[in-house]
Design an enzyme around this catalytic site. Structure first.
Site, PDB file in Angstrom:
ATOM      1  N   ARG A   1      15.423  24.686  13.541  1.00  0.00           N
ATOM      2  CA  ARG A   1      15.131  26.111  13.687  1.00  0.00           C
ATOM      3  C   ARG A   1      16.385  26.930  13.382  1.00  0.00           C
ATOM      4  NH1 ARG A   1      12.131  27.155  19.003  1.00  0.00           N
ATOM      5  NH2 ARG A   1      10.372  28.214  18.037  1.00  0.00           N
TER       6      ARG A   1
ATOM      7  N   GLU B   1      20.464  37.466  28.852  1.00  0.00           N
ATOM      8  CA  GLU B   1      20.186  38.840  29.244  1.00  0.00           C
ATOM      9  C   GLU B   1      21.002  39.230  30.484  1.00  0.00           C
ATOM     10  OE1 GLU B   1      17.805  36.365  29.064  1.00  0.00           O
ATOM     11  OE2 GLU B   1      17.475  36.841  26.943  1.00  0.00           O
TER      12      GLU B   1
HETATM   13  N1  HPA Z   1      17.236  33.796  28.268  1.00  0.00           N
HETATM   14  C1  HPA Z   1      17.165  33.696  26.932  1.00  0.00           C
HETATM   15  N2  HPA Z   1      17.049  32.542  26.311  1.00  0.00           N
HETATM   16  C2  HPA Z   1      16.965  31.424  27.055  1.00  0.00           C
HETATM   17  C3  HPA Z   1      17.029  31.471  28.451  1.00  0.00           C
HETATM   18  C4  HPA Z   1      17.163  32.726  29.087  1.00  0.00           C
HETATM   19  O1  HPA Z   1      17.222  32.836  30.324  1.00  0.00           O
HETATM   20  N3  HPA Z   1      16.928  30.179  28.884  1.00  0.00           N
HETATM   21  C5  HPA Z   1      16.793  29.409  27.774  1.00  0.00           C
HETATM   22  N4  HPA Z   1      16.822  30.153  26.670  1.00  0.00           N
END
Ligand code: HPA
Length: 276
Positions: free
Chosen positions: A96, A197
């Site tokens: 990916r 985030e």
């Molecule tokens: N946020 C964004 N992408 C992710 C997260 C997450 O908490 N966990 C695994 N991939």
């Protein structure tokens, strides 16, 4: 940042012609002219490929037109052609390209367009993601019922108006729930990443109707719909999203959660693929 050897980066190139070229490479390298189903494997889902059927060919993605080198260890850069016990051909995409790599959305969706060009009518998209919904636990797989694309970008070029109602097929979600009636579902919010985030962003995602946060899938699903494919989306909740879990997020934690859940969710996914 850009890899100038990739023909998708030439703005005068046609991404659909390059997908057709890539599909021809896959047919030549695997000896399989057409595939029925395509499956993109995200964090934690890798073992499913071994359970679906007999692998008849494995090829490095770098041998296929337009595919980029993987950005991360843990994201295997290969394509596999699998023959299921019922005689269906599955193209497994272990390569990916993420939007956060900064190579542009054409490269992000090239695998999906290529899968469509190989003949696949069903696109199964999997990922590892953060969970927002109360009661969810790391290690739990959930179905994607819809998405919110927070990248501000689109794989569609020009005035290409595509309907996204029922983007994640109700029929396929029902089929998955027949196999595992405990499967819950949620709305996936694709953030650009690669940073996780902030707690405020997670609160925003929840307020606007999201229950899963991640960095993939939505742009790919849009391209799959444009190509006329039926889409099934699965997230493995590798962690609770920032601010919901009180401990800091780490890539290591995500990979570990994926590793622990892998046998169970891979068996589930293989069963679902067997019914498609
Ligand atoms: N946020 C964004 N992408 C992710 C997260 C997450 O908490 N966990 C695994 N991939």
């Amino acid at each position: 940042m850009s890899d100038i050897s990739n023909p998708l980066d030439d703005p005068t190139s046609d991404p659909f012609e390059l997908a057709a070229d890539a599909a021809a490479d896959i047919a030549r390298l695997t000896g399989v002219d057409r595939h029925d189903i395509a499956l993109t494997l995200g964090s934690g889902w890798g073992k499913a490929a071994d359970l679906i059927g007999e692998t008849t060919a494995t090829i490095p993605a770098t041998e296929v037109t337009g595919f980029s080198k993987p950005a991360l260890a843990g994201h295997v850069g290969s394509l596999r052609s699998i023959l299921t016990p019922t005689g269906r051909r599955v193209l497994v995409i272990g390569a990916r390209t993420h939007y956060y790599e900064g190579h542009g959305v054409r490269r992000v969706v090239h695998s999906v367009r290529t899968a469509a060009a190989t003949g696949a009518r069903t696109m199964v998209l999997t990922n590892g993601a953060g969970g927002i919904k109360a009661g969810w636990k790391p290690g739990q797989p959930v179905l994607i019922s819809d998405h919110i694309n927070l990248t501000g970008d689109s794989p569609l070029e020009g005035a290409t108006f595509i309907d996204l109602t029922d983007l994640y097929s109700v029929r396929l979600r029902d089929l998955a729930r027949r196999i595992d009636p405990t499967l819950d579902e949620g709305v996936y919010c694709q953030f650009r990443g690669p940073q996780y985030e902030t707690p405020a962003e997670v609160r925003m995602a929840k307020t606007i109707g999201g229950s899963i946060v991640g960095m993939s899938t939505a742009l790919e699903a849009i391209a799959a719909r444009q190509a006329g494919m039926e889409i099934l989306g699965f997230s493995l909740i590798t962690n609770m999203a920032a601010g919901i879990q009180t401990t800091p997020l780490s890539h290591h934690e995500v990979i570990e959660a994926g590793r622990e859940a892998e046998p169970v969710i891979s068996a589930l996914l293989a069963r679902v693929i067997g019914e498609l």
